[in-house]
Motif scaffolding. Structure first.
Motif, PDB file in Angstrom:
ATOM      1  N   ASP A 285       0.806  -1.214   0.000  1.00 39.58           N
ATOM      2  CA  ASP A 285       0.000   0.000   0.000  1.00 39.58           C
ATOM      3  C   ASP A 285       0.846   1.275   0.000  1.00 39.58           C
ATOM      4  O   ASP A 285       0.318   2.378   0.163  1.00 39.58           O
ATOM      5  N   GLU A 286       2.148   1.166  -0.212  1.00 41.98           N
ATOM      6  CA  GLU A 286       3.010   2.341  -0.311  1.00 41.98           C
ATOM      7  C   GLU A 286       2.685   3.113  -1.588  1.00 41.98           C
ATOM      8  O   GLU A 286       2.468   2.522  -2.644  1.00 41.98           O
ATOM      9  N   GLU A 287       2.643   4.436  -1.499  1.00 38.57           N
ATOM     10  CA  GLU A 287       2.435   5.266  -2.673  1.00 38.57           C
ATOM     11  C   GLU A 287       3.738   5.384  -3.455  1.00 38.57           C
ATOM     12  O   GLU A 287       4.798   5.661  -2.885  1.00 38.57           O
ATOM     13  N   VAL A 288       3.655   5.161  -4.767  1.00 34.13           N
ATOM     14  CA  VAL A 288       4.823   5.266  -5.630  1.00 34.13           C
ATOM     15  C   VAL A 288       4.470   6.112  -6.845  1.00 34.13           C
ATOM     16  O   VAL A 288       3.295   6.357  -7.140  1.00 34.13           O
ATOM     17  N   VAL A 289       5.507   6.553  -7.540  1.00 34.94           N
ATOM     18  CA  VAL A 289       5.341   7.276  -8.793  1.00 34.94           C
ATOM     19  C   VAL A 289       5.990   6.450  -9.891  1.00 34.94           C
ATOM     20  O   VAL A 289       7.170   6.097  -9.800  1.00 34.94           O
ATOM     21  N   LEU A 290       5.211   6.104 -10.902  1.00 32.77           N
ATOM     22  CA  LEU A 290       5.748   5.441 -12.084  1.00 32.77           C
ATOM     23  C   LEU A 290       6.134   6.520 -13.080  1.00 32.77           C
ATOM     24  O   LEU A 290       5.311   7.371 -13.430  1.00 32.77           O
ATOM     25  N   MET A 291       7.382   6.484 -13.543  1.00 32.80           N
ATOM     26  CA  MET A 291       7.858   7.481 -14.498  1.00 32.80           C
ATOM     27  C   MET A 291       8.085   6.782 -15.826  1.00 32.80           C
ATOM     28  O   MET A 291       8.831   5.809 -15.911  1.00 32.80           O
ATOM     29  N   LEU A 292       7.427   7.287 -16.855  1.00 31.97           N
ATOM     30  CA  LEU A 292       7.364   6.628 -18.156  1.00 31.97           C
ATOM     31  C   LEU A 292       7.907   7.570 -19.228  1.00 31.97           C
ATOM     32  O   LEU A 292       7.450   8.708 -19.352  1.00 31.97           O
ATOM     33  N   ARG A 293       8.889   7.105 -19.995  1.00 32.60           N
ATOM     34  CA  ARG A 293       9.456   7.920 -21.063  1.00 32.60           C
ATOM     35  C   ARG A 293       8.487   7.987 -22.242  1.00 32.60           C
ATOM     36  O   ARG A 293       8.179   6.973 -22.872  1.00 32.60           O
ATOM     37  N   SER A 294       8.041   9.188 -22.564  1.00 35.35           N
ATOM     38  CA  SER A 294       7.024   9.367 -23.593  1.00 35.35           C
ATOM     39  C   SER A 294       7.487   8.862 -24.958  1.00 35.35           C
ATOM     40  O   SER A 294       6.696   8.297 -25.719  1.00 35.35           O
ATOM     41  N   VAL A 297       6.585   5.255 -25.850  1.00 37.55           N
ATOM     42  CA  VAL A 297       5.192   4.790 -25.771  1.00 37.55           C
ATOM     43  C   VAL A 297       4.531   4.905 -27.141  1.00 37.55           C
ATOM     44  O   VAL A 297       4.532   5.967 -27.761  1.00 37.55           O
ATOM     45  N   GLN A 298       3.954   3.823 -27.605  1.00 40.33           N
ATOM     46  CA  GLN A 298       3.273   3.779 -28.895  1.00 40.33           C
ATOM     47  C   GLN A 298       1.782   3.553 -28.705  1.00 40.33           C
ATOM     48  O   GLN A 298       1.362   2.756 -27.854  1.00 40.33           O
ATOM     49  N   VAL A 299       0.978   4.248 -29.511  1.00 40.41           N
ATOM     50  CA  VAL A 299      -0.485   4.125 -29.478  1.00 40.41           C
ATOM     51  C   VAL A 299      -0.926   3.130 -30.543  1.00 40.41           C
ATOM     52  O   VAL A 299      -0.418   3.144 -31.664  1.00 40.41           O
ATOM     53  N   ARG A 300      -1.887   2.291 -30.198  1.00 40.21           N
ATOM     54  CA  ARG A 300      -2.482   1.364 -31.175  1.00 40.21           C
ATOM     55  C   ARG A 300      -3.942   1.143 -30.822  1.00 40.21           C
ATOM     56  O   ARG A 300      -4.433   1.583 -29.769  1.00 40.21           O
ATOM     57  N   ALA A 301      -4.622   0.450 -31.712  1.00 41.14           N
ATOM     58  CA  ALA A 301      -6.019   0.084 -31.450  1.00 41.14           C
ATOM     59  C   ALA A 301      -6.082  -0.845 -30.239  1.00 41.14           C
ATOM     60  O   ALA A 301      -5.128  -1.574 -29.963  1.00 41.14           O
ATOM     61  N   PRO A 302      -7.199  -0.840 -29.499  1.00 43.01           N
ATOM     62  CA  PRO A 302      -7.262  -1.592 -28.244  1.00 43.01           C
ATOM     63  C   PRO A 302      -7.399  -3.098 -28.402  1.00 43.01           C
ATOM     64  O   PRO A 302      -7.344  -3.821 -27.408  1.00 43.01           O
ATOM     65  N   ASP A 303      -7.578  -3.589 -29.640  1.00 40.30           N
ATOM     66  CA  ASP A 303      -7.639  -5.037 -29.802  1.00 40.30           C
ATOM     67  C   ASP A 303      -6.222  -5.609 -29.789  1.00 40.30           C
ATOM     68  O   ASP A 303      -5.247  -4.885 -29.810  1.00 40.30           O
ATOM     69  N   GLY A 304      -6.098  -6.917 -29.730  1.00 38.75           N
ATOM     70  CA  GLY A 304      -4.783  -7.540 -29.735  1.00 38.75           C
ATOM     71  C   GLY A 304      -4.286  -7.780 -28.326  1.00 38.75           C
ATOM     72  O   GLY A 304      -5.063  -7.831 -27.361  1.00 38.75           O
ATOM     73  N   PRO A 305      -2.953  -7.956 -28.170  1.00 37.08           N
ATOM     74  CA  PRO A 305      -2.386  -8.294 -26.866  1.00 37.08           C
ATOM     75  C   PRO A 305      -2.638  -7.209 -25.836  1.00 37.08           C
ATOM     76  O   PRO A 305      -2.900  -6.056 -26.166  1.00 37.08           O
ATOM     77  N   GLY A 346     -11.225  10.946 -27.992  1.00 29.53           N
ATOM     78  CA  GLY A 346     -12.279  10.155 -27.372  1.00 29.53           C
ATOM     79  C   GLY A 346     -12.205   8.675 -27.683  1.00 29.53           C
ATOM     80  O   GLY A 346     -12.898   7.869 -27.054  1.00 29.53           O
ATOM     81  N   ALA A 347     -11.373   8.290 -28.642  1.00 22.22           N
ATOM     82  CA  ALA A 347     -11.274   6.881 -29.031  1.00 22.22           C
ATOM     83  C   ALA A 347     -10.568   6.075 -27.960  1.00 22.22           C
ATOM     84  O   ALA A 347      -9.639   6.540 -27.288  1.00 22.22           O
ATOM     85  N   ALA A 348     -11.009   4.817 -27.789  1.00 23.83           N
ATOM     86  CA  ALA A 348     -10.325   3.878 -26.902  1.00 23.83           C
ATOM     87  C   ALA A 348      -9.064   3.373 -27.594  1.00 23.83           C
ATOM     88  O   ALA A 348      -9.083   3.023 -28.776  1.00 23.83           O
ATOM     89  N   VAL A 349      -7.950   3.372 -26.873  1.00 22.87           N
ATOM     90  CA  VAL A 349      -6.671   2.933 -27.439  1.00 22.87           C
ATOM     91  C   VAL A 349      -5.920   2.107 -26.409  1.00 22.87           C
ATOM     92  O   VAL A 349      -6.278   2.054 -25.226  1.00 22.87           O
ATOM     93  N   ALA A 350      -4.858   1.457 -26.879  1.00 23.42           N
ATOM     94  CA  ALA A 350      -3.935   0.750 -25.994  1.00 23.42           C
ATOM     95  C   ALA A 350      -2.544   1.350 -26.166  1.00 23.42           C
ATOM     96  O   ALA A 350      -2.209   1.869 -27.234  1.00 23.42           O
ATOM     97  N   LEU A 351      -1.761   1.294 -25.115  1.00 22.75           N
ATOM     98  CA  LEU A 351      -0.401   1.827 -25.122  1.00 22.75           C
ATOM     99  C   LEU A 351       0.592   0.693 -24.936  1.00 22.75           C
ATOM    100  O   LEU A 351       0.446  -0.136 -24.038  1.00 22.75           O
ATOM    101  N   ASP A 352       1.597   0.664 -25.782  1.00 25.83           N
ATOM    102  CA  ASP A 352       2.659  -0.340 -25.689  1.00 25.83           C
ATOM    103  C   ASP A 352       3.984   0.346 -25.429  1.00 25.83           C
ATOM    104  O   ASP A 352       4.259   1.415 -25.984  1.00 25.83           O
TER     105      ASP A 352
END
Length: 369
Positions: A285-294, A297-305, A346-352
């Motif tokens: 339950d410790e609060e952490v910060v996830l830092m993600l290099r922009s 990060v790739q955007v794709r359609a939400p289907d698939g893995p 507004g579109a639903a997407v997935a991030l890889d």
């Protein structure tokens, strides 16, 4: 072979240390970059190496020569250190031609005084050709472009065959396109001449392009040192991760699985979890910060893995790619995608992204045992 050794440099301005116990080595023929924000002490460090500032503690060696030692009372003047320096403002003489600016160090005191006019002309014309300035030797310096003035300053620093080249943010006055070009040109000139170089910048892109090693500074101290790849891929502190590249922060809480492995659950999106380094003392339950290099990060359609799921909040067309801001739980994450088949707001997407693109740190104010 170590060409420059900086050991325990310290400089006080009033009672506050501008540089605090800075130590690093520069191998012969390499480029080492001091990287950090304004006020971090990198330029003061360079000025102490050049002899323009006296340190309150520590020493600088060039090869087997001590050029500065606060403890031994040694302080060689700048013109005795066999160093060439390019300042942020270039500092070229406006009343001189290109030829006269570059020839100036050769006509001063010391070994340059032994050169004949013919020898000086040969050295200057060779340097002009090396820097792509042939044909401009008679032009008044103020009539040059910013990039050409920068090359004149570089030529003046190199024409005396220095042991060390010092560069204090030399590209900061150039436009973005010329700055990119000069980074590669400087790298080629340095490799061709083989001069040991210390480069100062606050621009992480310059550090990545030019450096054999990077020394990251903050608040007068070194916080990490290594190759550009190591610094970028394995940051040791939140400061280094944030300073090197565009980073988004995502709030999360630690959960300890039945297998004892720690995981971070993204706040507001409990289906998203990230494996944490098990060697760290994470608490449930410790609060952490996830830092993600922009950039990773790739955007794709939400289907698939499986991937991080979210919705597009905004979209910017950048020509060669498209930049998105995607809402993930309570966080906003920047990501990129191709210019074809763009996703609507507004579109639903997935991030890889690759696992190494994300790091976890304790939230601000979180105490560790």
């Amino acid at each position: 072979m170590t060409a420059i050794r900086v050991a325990g440099l310290r400089k006080l301005f009033g009672s506050a240390p501008a540089v605090d116990d800075v130590s690093f080595d520069v191998e012969s023929g390499s480029i080492v970059t001091l990287l950090g924000p304004s006020g971090c002490g990198k330029t003061t460090t360079l000025r102490m190496i050049a002899g323009l500032e006296r340190p309150d503690a520590g020493e600088v060696r060039v090869g087997d020569r001590i050029v500065t030692s606060a403890e031994r009372g040694i302080h060689l003047p700048p013109d005795k250190r066999r160093m060439g320096m390019v300042f942020q403002s270039y500092a070229i003489w406006p009343h001189m031609t290109v030829f006269e600016n570059i020839a100036f160090p050769l006509r001063g005191q010391g070994r340059g005084a032994r050169l004949s006019p013919a020898e000086i002309r040969d050295k200057v014309m060779t340097m002009l050709q090396s820097l792509g300035l042939e044909g401009l030797h008679d032009r008044p310096a103020p009539l040059l472009s910013g990039g050409q003035q920068q090359r004149v300053a570089l030529g003046r620093a190199l024409v005396g065959d220095p042991d060390v080249l010092l560069l204090d943010e030399p590209f900061s006055n150039l436009d973005a396109r010329r700055r990119d070009e000069m980074r590669f040109e400087l790298k080629e000139v340095q490799a061709r001449i083989g001069v040991t170089t210390i480069f100062i910048t606050h621009d992480q892109s310059e550090a990545m392009v030019l450096s054999d090693r990077v020394v990251v500074m903050n608040a007068g101290r070194i916080v990490q040192e290594g190759t550009p790849q190591a610094i970028y891929q394995r940051p040791q502190t939140r400061f280094v991760m944030e300073f090197l590249g565009q980073v988004d922060q995502v709030g999360a809480r630690v959960a300890i699985g039945r297998d004892g492995a720690p995981r971070a659950h993204v706040v507001g999106a409990c289906e998203i979890e990230v494996a944490l380094d098990p060697s760290q003392p994470w608490r449930a339950d410790e609060e952490v910060v996830l830092m993600l290099r922009s950039a990773a990060v790739q955007v794709r359609a939400p289907d698939g893995p499986a991937g991080w799921r979210g919705r597009v909040l905004s979209r910017i067309y950048l020509g060669e790619r498209t930049e998105y801001v995607v809402g993930v739980g309570e966080a906003r994450v920047r990501a990129f995608g191709p210019t074809l088949q763009m996703h609507d707001v507004g579109a639903a997407v997935a991030l890889d992204f690759a696992p190494e693109a994300i790091r976890a740190w304790p939230a601000a104010g979180t105490a560790r045992p």
